[in-house]
Scaffold this motif. Structure first.
Motif, PDB file in Angstrom:
ATOM      1  N   ALA A 297      51.238  -9.762 -28.224  1.00  0.00           N
ATOM      2  CA  ALA A 297      51.110 -10.499 -26.891  1.00  0.00           C
ATOM      3  C   ALA A 297      49.665 -11.587 -27.146  1.00  0.00           C
ATOM      4  CB  ALA A 297      50.652  -9.386 -25.862  1.00  0.00           C
ATOM      5  N   ARG A 298      48.960 -11.280 -28.094  1.00  0.00           N
ATOM      6  CA  ARG A 298      47.781 -12.071 -28.366  1.00  0.00           C
ATOM      7  C   ARG A 298      47.979 -12.823 -29.720  1.00  0.00           C
ATOM      8  NH1 ARG A 298      42.466  -8.682 -26.883  1.00  0.00           N
ATOM      9  NH2 ARG A 298      43.129  -8.277 -24.686  1.00  0.00           N
ATOM     10  N   PHE A 299      48.056 -14.105 -29.520  1.00  0.00           N
ATOM     11  CA  PHE A 299      48.192 -15.203 -30.710  1.00  0.00           C
ATOM     12  C   PHE A 299      47.638 -16.468 -30.436  1.00  0.00           C
ATOM     13  CE2 PHE A 299      52.003 -15.508 -28.010  1.00  0.00           C
ATOM     14  CZ  PHE A 299      52.103 -17.092 -28.241  1.00  0.00           C
ATOM     15  N   HIS A 300      47.188 -17.136 -31.734  1.00  0.00           N
ATOM     16  CA  HIS A 300      46.673 -18.453 -31.564  1.00  0.00           C
ATOM     17  C   HIS A 300      46.874 -19.146 -32.912  1.00  0.00           C
ATOM     18  CE1 HIS A 300      43.568 -16.475 -33.994  1.00  0.00           C
ATOM     19  NE2 HIS A 300      43.264 -17.501 -34.396  1.00  0.00           N
ATOM     20  N   GLY A 301      46.745 -20.530 -32.816  1.00  0.00           N
ATOM     21  CA  GLY A 301      47.146 -21.250 -33.798  1.00  0.00           C
ATOM     22  C   GLY A 301      46.921 -22.636 -33.586  1.00  0.00           C
ATOM     23  N   GLN A 302      47.132 -23.636 -34.715  1.00  0.00           N
ATOM     24  CA  GLN A 302      47.130 -24.955 -34.593  1.00  0.00           C
ATOM     25  C   GLN A 302      48.535 -25.330 -34.120  1.00  0.00           C
ATOM     26  OE1 GLN A 302      45.780 -27.191 -38.174  1.00  0.00           O
ATOM     27  NE2 GLN A 302      44.877 -28.682 -36.263  1.00  0.00           N
ATOM     28  N   ILE A 303      48.980 -26.550 -33.159  1.00  0.00           N
ATOM     29  CA  ILE A 303      49.896 -26.750 -32.483  1.00  0.00           C
ATOM     30  C   ILE A 303      50.942 -27.572 -33.290  1.00  0.00           C
ATOM     31  CG2 ILE A 303      51.052 -27.829 -30.552  1.00  0.00           C
ATOM     32  CD1 ILE A 303      48.898 -26.845 -28.945  1.00  0.00           C
ATOM     33  N   VAL A 304      52.081 -27.196 -33.505  1.00  0.00           N
ATOM     34  CA  VAL A 304      53.205 -28.158 -34.098  1.00  0.00           C
ATOM     35  C   VAL A 304      54.154 -28.160 -32.755  1.00  0.00           C
ATOM     36  CG1 VAL A 304      55.134 -28.309 -35.617  1.00  0.00           C
ATOM     37  CG2 VAL A 304      53.182 -27.331 -36.467  1.00  0.00           C
ATOM     38  N   THR A 305      54.594 -29.504 -32.373  1.00  0.00           N
ATOM     39  CA  THR A 305      55.485 -29.455 -31.290  1.00  0.00           C
ATOM     40  C   THR A 305      56.905 -30.111 -31.692  1.00  0.00           C
ATOM     41  OG1 THR A 305      54.842 -31.966 -31.127  1.00  0.00           O
ATOM     42  CG2 THR A 305      53.485 -30.435 -30.035  1.00  0.00           C
ATOM     43  N   LEU A 306      57.740 -29.601 -30.760  1.00  0.00           N
ATOM     44  CA  LEU A 306      59.284 -29.968 -30.655  1.00  0.00           C
ATOM     45  C   LEU A 306      59.633 -30.371 -29.460  1.00  0.00           C
ATOM     46  CD1 LEU A 306      60.971 -27.268 -32.994  1.00  0.00           C
ATOM     47  CD2 LEU A 306      59.963 -29.480 -33.684  1.00  0.00           C
ATOM     48  N   LYS A 307      60.473 -31.444 -29.197  1.00  0.00           N
ATOM     49  CA  LYS A 307      61.030 -31.699 -28.004  1.00  0.00           C
ATOM     50  C   LYS A 307      62.664 -31.804 -28.211  1.00  0.00           C
ATOM     51  CE  LYS A 307      60.861 -35.175 -24.229  1.00  0.00           C
ATOM     52  NZ  LYS A 307      60.346 -34.421 -23.139  1.00  0.00           N
ATOM     53  N   LEU A 308      63.446 -30.892 -27.552  1.00  0.00           N
ATOM     54  CA  LEU A 308      64.779 -30.626 -27.636  1.00  0.00           C
ATOM     55  C   LEU A 308      65.492 -30.380 -26.320  1.00  0.00           C
ATOM     56  CD1 LEU A 308      65.153 -27.756 -28.257  1.00  0.00           C
ATOM     57  CD2 LEU A 308      64.175 -28.526 -30.331  1.00  0.00           C
ATOM     58  N   PHE A 309      66.787 -30.395 -26.404  1.00  0.00           N
ATOM     59  CA  PHE A 309      67.373 -29.642 -25.180  1.00  0.00           C
ATOM     60  C   PHE A 309      68.528 -29.123 -25.656  1.00  0.00           C
ATOM     61  CE2 PHE A 309      70.089 -30.111 -21.255  1.00  0.00           C
ATOM     62  CZ  PHE A 309      69.052 -29.390 -20.160  1.00  0.00           C
ATOM     63  N   GLU A 310      68.538 -27.817 -25.460  1.00  0.00           N
ATOM     64  CA  GLU A 310      69.769 -26.910 -25.562  1.00  0.00           C
ATOM     65  C   GLU A 310      70.197 -27.315 -26.910  1.00  0.00           C
ATOM     66  OE1 GLU A 310      72.488 -27.523 -22.105  1.00  0.00           O
ATOM     67  OE2 GLU A 310      70.953 -26.731 -20.866  1.00  0.00           O
ATOM     68  N   ASP A 311      69.600 -27.566 -27.905  1.00  0.00           N
ATOM     69  CA  ASP A 311      69.832 -27.617 -29.474  1.00  0.00           C
ATOM     70  C   ASP A 311      68.924 -26.923 -30.250  1.00  0.00           C
ATOM     71  OD1 ASP A 311      70.534 -28.426 -31.867  1.00  0.00           O
ATOM     72  OD2 ASP A 311      71.088 -30.226 -31.239  1.00  0.00           O
ATOM     73  N   ASN A 312      68.912 -25.778 -30.938  1.00  0.00           N
ATOM     74  CA  ASN A 312      67.863 -25.236 -31.737  1.00  0.00           C
ATOM     75  C   ASN A 312      67.917 -25.818 -33.058  1.00  0.00           C
ATOM     76  OD1 ASN A 312      69.788 -23.435 -32.448  1.00  0.00           O
ATOM     77  ND2 ASN A 312      68.503 -21.586 -31.998  1.00  0.00           N
ATOM     78  N   SER A 313      68.459 -26.672 -33.571  1.00  0.00           N
ATOM     79  CA  SER A 313      68.565 -27.125 -34.837  1.00  0.00           C
ATOM     80  C   SER A 313      67.058 -27.130 -35.403  1.00  0.00           C
ATOM     81  CB  SER A 313      69.678 -28.189 -35.205  1.00  0.00           C
ATOM     82  OG  SER A 313      70.653 -28.189 -34.713  1.00  0.00           O
ATOM     83  N   LEU A 314      66.369 -28.028 -34.893  1.00  0.00           N
ATOM     84  CA  LEU A 314      65.154 -28.218 -35.227  1.00  0.00           C
ATOM     85  C   LEU A 314      64.107 -27.047 -35.186  1.00  0.00           C
ATOM     86  CD1 LEU A 314      63.778 -30.794 -36.378  1.00  0.00           C
ATOM     87  CD2 LEU A 314      63.212 -31.677 -34.086  1.00  0.00           C
ATOM     88  N   VAL A 315      64.307 -26.298 -34.475  1.00  0.00           N
ATOM     89  CA  VAL A 315      63.636 -24.919 -34.306  1.00  0.00           C
ATOM     90  C   VAL A 315      64.009 -24.049 -35.526  1.00  0.00           C
ATOM     91  CG1 VAL A 315      63.290 -22.659 -33.048  1.00  0.00           C
ATOM     92  CG2 VAL A 315      63.789 -24.678 -31.838  1.00  0.00           C
ATOM     93  N   ARG A 316      65.121 -24.113 -35.993  1.00  0.00           N
ATOM     94  CA  ARG A 316      65.300 -23.272 -37.400  1.00  0.00           C
ATOM     95  C   ARG A 316      64.681 -24.210 -38.401  1.00  0.00           C
ATOM     96  NH1 ARG A 316      68.780 -19.825 -39.356  1.00  0.00           N
ATOM     97  NH2 ARG A 316      69.868 -19.425 -37.438  1.00  0.00           N
ATOM     98  N   GLN A 317      64.756 -25.323 -38.615  1.00  0.00           N
ATOM     99  CA  GLN A 317      64.482 -26.220 -39.499  1.00  0.00           C
ATOM    100  C   GLN A 317      62.802 -26.030 -39.546  1.00  0.00           C
ATOM    101  OE1 GLN A 317      65.346 -30.416 -39.653  1.00  0.00           O
ATOM    102  NE2 GLN A 317      63.535 -31.074 -40.593  1.00  0.00           N
ATOM    103  N   THR A 318      62.184 -26.014 -38.691  1.00  0.00           N
ATOM    104  CA  THR A 318      60.988 -26.094 -38.356  1.00  0.00           C
ATOM    105  C   THR A 318      60.186 -24.755 -38.828  1.00  0.00           C
ATOM    106  OG1 THR A 318      60.730 -27.836 -36.893  1.00  0.00           O
ATOM    107  CG2 THR A 318      58.637 -26.410 -37.216  1.00  0.00           C
ATOM    108  N   LEU A 319      60.807 -23.588 -38.419  1.00  0.00           N
ATOM    109  CA  LEU A 319      60.571 -22.091 -38.654  1.00  0.00           C
ATOM    110  C   LEU A 319      60.706 -21.849 -40.041  1.00  0.00           C
ATOM    111  CD1 LEU A 319      61.590 -20.445 -35.366  1.00  0.00           C
ATOM    112  CD2 LEU A 319      59.166 -20.829 -35.989  1.00  0.00           C
ATOM    113  N   GLY A 320      61.666 -22.693 -40.600  1.00  0.00           N
ATOM    114  CA  GLY A 320      61.888 -22.246 -42.200  1.00  0.00           C
ATOM    115  C   GLY A 320      60.748 -22.913 -43.142  1.00  0.00           C
ATOM    116  N   GLU A 321      59.814 -23.576 -42.239  1.00  0.00           N
ATOM    117  CA  GLU A 321      58.612 -24.067 -43.105  1.00  0.00           C
ATOM    118  C   GLU A 321      57.307 -23.020 -43.029  1.00  0.00           C
ATOM    119  OE1 GLU A 321      57.813 -27.944 -41.339  1.00  0.00           O
ATOM    120  OE2 GLU A 321      60.007 -28.655 -41.763  1.00  0.00           O
ATOM    121  N   ASN A 322      56.214 -23.494 -43.998  1.00  0.00           N
ATOM    122  CA  ASN A 322      55.260 -22.447 -43.846  1.00  0.00           C
ATOM    123  C   ASN A 322      54.428 -22.816 -42.736  1.00  0.00           C
ATOM    124  OD1 ASN A 322      52.577 -21.360 -44.244  1.00  0.00           O
ATOM    125  ND2 ASN A 322      52.295 -22.485 -46.335  1.00  0.00           N
TER     126      ASN A 322
END
Length: 159
Positions: free
Chosen positions: A30-55
């Protein structure tokens, strides 16, 4: 231990912005924090998968999904990928699925709702740009703090 969002708001009143209370908690943390990385997309999570695959050590992924409630942008498989790569959490202006499984992961997840339908995968979206969600502008490199009381953002690390 990181202070709560109410304590941070009290101690740094002029340094924090509070996101509108529109998010539900779906992750095991429930509690988390960190430095922000942003994505802007609509109903397409391809970039979510790509980004979460990084450190993602020490980072929070903020996804401006346009507030869509027609499909999910994160499910258990991507949640597991986020955990493997050290992400602290995600804030999604959109939906998640596999909510019971996400709740078992050591990951913070805030989203608008749960939805059983998966997104399309067309490779769309943009990364590392300012986004506006829940009444606040969030930019890469800012710091996000989330807990049971809400989500706040600051220009610098507060604790």
């Amino acid at each position: 231990m990181i202070p709560t969002t109410p304590d941070l708001c009290d101690s740094f009143a002029d340094a924090v912005r509070v996101l509108e209370p529109i998010f539900q908690s779906y992750g095991g943390h429930a509690r988390f924090h960190g430095q922000i990385v942003t994505l802007k997309l609509f109903e397409d999570n391809s970039l979510v998968r790509q980004t979460l695959g990084e450190n993602g050590q020490g980072k929070v992924l903020v996804v401006d999904g346009g507030g869509s409630r027609r499909c999910a942008l994160l499910g258990d498989q991507l949640g597991e990928l986020a955990v493997r790569n050290g992400w602290a959490g995600l804030v999604i202006d959109g939906c998640v699925r596999d909510s019971a499984a996400l709740g078992q992961l050591p990951l913070g997840v805030k989203a608008l709702a749960a939805h059983p339908r998966k997104s399309v995968k067309l490779g769309g979206g943009q990364r590392d740009l300012p986004v506006r969600i829940a009444g606040c502008e969030l930019a890469p490199g800012q710091w996000l703090y989330a807990d049971e009381d809400g989500v706040i953002v600051a220009e610098r690390q507060l604790a």
